[in-house]
Write a protein that holds these residues in place. Structure first.
Motif, PDB file in Angstrom:
ATOM      1  N   VAL A 345      42.577  46.052  50.628  1.00 17.17           N
ATOM      2  CA  VAL A 345      41.477  46.771  51.282  1.00 17.17           C
ATOM      3  C   VAL A 345      40.811  45.806  52.257  1.00 17.17           C
ATOM      4  CG1 VAL A 345      41.101  48.467  49.467  1.00 17.17           C
ATOM      5  CG2 VAL A 345      39.962  46.258  49.320  1.00 17.17           C
ATOM      6  N   ASP A 346      40.782  46.202  53.523  1.00 20.94           N
ATOM      7  CA  ASP A 346      40.245  45.336  54.581  1.00 20.94           C
ATOM      8  C   ASP A 346      40.871  43.946  54.525  1.00 20.94           C
ATOM      9  OD1 ASP A 346      38.642  47.328  55.612  1.00 20.94           O
ATOM     10  OD2 ASP A 346      36.857  46.706  54.513  1.00 20.94           O
ATOM     11  N   GLY A 347      42.166  43.911  54.203  1.00 20.40           N
ATOM     12  CA  GLY A 347      42.892  42.649  54.167  1.00 20.40           C
ATOM     13  C   GLY A 347      42.748  41.870  52.877  1.00 20.40           C
ATOM     14  N   THR A 348      41.923  42.361  51.933  1.00 19.47           N
ATOM     15  CA  THR A 348      41.736  41.686  50.645  1.00 19.47           C
ATOM     16  C   THR A 348      42.709  42.262  49.629  1.00 19.47           C
ATOM     17  OG1 THR A 348      39.372  41.342  51.097  1.00 19.47           O
ATOM     18  CG2 THR A 348      40.102  41.164  48.800  1.00 19.47           C
ATOM     19  N   PRO A 349      43.627  41.471  49.057  1.00 23.41           N
ATOM     20  CA  PRO A 349      44.605  41.996  48.096  1.00 23.41           C
ATOM     21  C   PRO A 349      43.922  42.595  46.866  1.00 23.41           C
ATOM     22  CG  PRO A 349      45.251  39.816  48.863  1.00 23.41           C
ATOM     23  CD  PRO A 349      43.856  40.038  49.340  1.00 23.41           C
ATOM     24  N   VAL A 350      44.512  43.666  46.326  1.00 24.98           N
ATOM     25  CA  VAL A 350      43.996  44.291  45.116  1.00 24.98           C
ATOM     26  C   VAL A 350      45.137  44.466  44.119  1.00 24.98           C
ATOM     27  CG1 VAL A 350      42.072  45.473  46.240  1.00 24.98           C
ATOM     28  CG2 VAL A 350      44.279  46.606  46.108  1.00 24.98           C
ATOM     29  N   ASP A 351      44.823  44.276  42.847  1.00 28.50           N
ATOM     30  CA  ASP A 351      45.813  44.434  41.775  1.00 28.50           C
ATOM     31  C   ASP A 351      45.466  45.583  40.832  1.00 28.50           C
ATOM     32  OD1 ASP A 351      47.220  42.226  42.698  1.00 28.50           O
ATOM     33  OD2 ASP A 351      46.163  40.837  41.367  1.00 28.50           O
ATOM     34  N   SER A 352      44.225  46.083  40.892  1.00 28.27           N
ATOM     35  CA  SER A 352      43.786  47.100  39.944  1.00 28.27           C
ATOM     36  C   SER A 352      42.715  47.965  40.586  1.00 28.27           C
ATOM     37  CB  SER A 352      43.227  46.445  38.677  1.00 28.27           C
ATOM     38  OG  SER A 352      42.030  45.741  38.982  1.00 28.27           O
TER      39      SER A 352
END
Length: 396
Positions: A345-352
């Motif tokens: 999201v907005d270049g920030t990785p997400v795992d959950s």
């Protein structure tokens, strides 16, 4: 049998109090005297007069923390409308229900913090301070999604001792954790432990939404601790004690606190406006498991969140995000597959989904835009969503 989440607010019924009182008398009567037999001599205890009492570093620290923070903690008693939603309670709405919990002084203007579930539906709120002062409190505002509420009392500011709010982003596993509250009505009880885990995402119990970044602790938290502070060794509030996971309705060493930085975020708005408005995306999702990666034919090691459902008329639907399209059979169970996989999201990785919720709450407001990096049919797409205002009956 699966563990059950129990909010740590103590329900107080007059019959229960009577039974408890009788039980306490029985305990005291049974242990009030020791009789020596013919072969047993009972010697008086000699006091070591003239010798100073010494304390180790741990005792000194805890004593100081208690003396500095107990006057900031309050005992909250409420009379609520009886909804009949809890088992074993009468369903007659004309019968008032009494409950109690904890809270603490936020500022010198008389604003107090507690849990939303402690004061939800309260007809009358009574607050007792450490010095014995008892006053009525006014409900100012609440956030059911974060299980936080603000009360206000009319008192001389000189008699109020506000807490110091710490930075929950700096909390670490193994850090000392101290709870002060009123478990089972036992006022100003202090329990100690450590921070057992951080970053837990758990349902609030008041709405369909989850509370992100909750702090897990093994400091004993029981019914009646709800709304009280979780402190660090510097005496700063790092969380608001909220719930426990237990099969027995009492502490099993798995307690949870709303992080102080969520309190920092929502409290000023609750004081000014009575409610806090969250940004809203409008999806339900699940993190990628090995079964899900294999069923969808994704590259090994892919990390992210697969969208299971998209809420109708939500920002996500308007942006064209897609939920699961089919169901796969995996080990006899049905597994929704085929939805968009959000990897950032907005270049920030997400795992959950917890990562997505944290980013929304901390970084966005209704009306802001957010760009999702999405895997769809083996291709990477960038999808921009105009965020809405979170409703009370939908999903993140």
């Amino acid at each position: 049998m699966q563990p059950t989440f129990w909010r740590s607010v103590a329900l107080v019924l007059m019959v229960a109090l009577l039974i408890l009182s009788v039980g306490m008398v029985g305990v005291l009567a049974g242990h009030g005297a020791i009789t020596s037999g013919p072969d047993v001599a009972v010697a008086p205890v000699q006091a070591a007069s003239g010798l100073p009492q010494t304390y180790d570093a741990e005792e000194t620290l805890l004593r100081t923390l208690y003396e500095e923070n107990a006057p900031s903690v309050v005992h909250i008693r409420v009379v609520q409308s009886n909804t009949g939603q809890l088992p074993s309670l009468p369903s007659d709405p004309t019968v008032p229900q009494q409950a109690e919990g904890s809270g603490f002084v936020l500022d010198s203007r008389g604003n107090l913090v507690t849990n939303y579930h402690v004061v939800e539906g309260a007809r009358k709120i009574e607050v007792r301070f450490f010095d014995g002062t008892v006053v009525r409190a006014r409900y100012v505002g609440g956030d059911a999604d974060a299980d936080l509420a603000i009360l206000q009392v009319s008192m001389d500011p000189a008699r109020l001792k506000p807490v110091r709010i710490g930075d929950s982003d700096q909390v670490f596993v193994g850090q000392r954790a101290i709870a002060i509250g009123n478990p089972f009505g036992q006022e100003w009880t202090m329990t100690t432990g450590i921070v057992s885990a951080i970053g837990r995402t758990l349902p609030s119990g008041n709405s369909v939404y989850a509370i992100p970044e909750m702090i897990q602790t093994d400091a004993a938290i029981n019914p009646g601790n709800s709304g009280g502070p979780l402190l660090n060794a510097q005496g700063e509030v790092i969380g608001v004690n909220t719930m426990i996971m237990s099969r027995s309705n009492s502490s099993a060493g798995v307690g949870f606190a709303v992080p102080s930085n969520i309190l920092r975020l929502v409290a000023p708005t609750l004081i000014q406006q009575g409610r806090f408005v969250y940004p809203w995306l409008g999806v339900q999702g699940t993190e990628l498991s090995l079964d899900l990666i294999e069923a969808m034919g994704l590259p090994g090691g892919t990390r992210g969140v697969m969208i299971v459902t998209v809420v109708p008329n939500s920002p996500a639907e308007r942006a064209g995000l897609r939920g699961a399209t089919r169901v796969a059979q995996v080990d006899g169970a049905q597994l929704p597959v085929g939805g968009d996989v959000v990897t950032a999201v907005d270049g920030t990785p997400v795992d959950s989904m917890g990562d997505v919720i944290v980013y929304l709450i901390k970084s966005k407001r209704p009306g802001d835009s957010m760009t999702l990096t999405v895997l769809r049919d083996g291709q990477v797409q960038m999808i921009t969503v105009a965020l809405g205002e979170r409703p009370h009956d939908a999903r993140p």
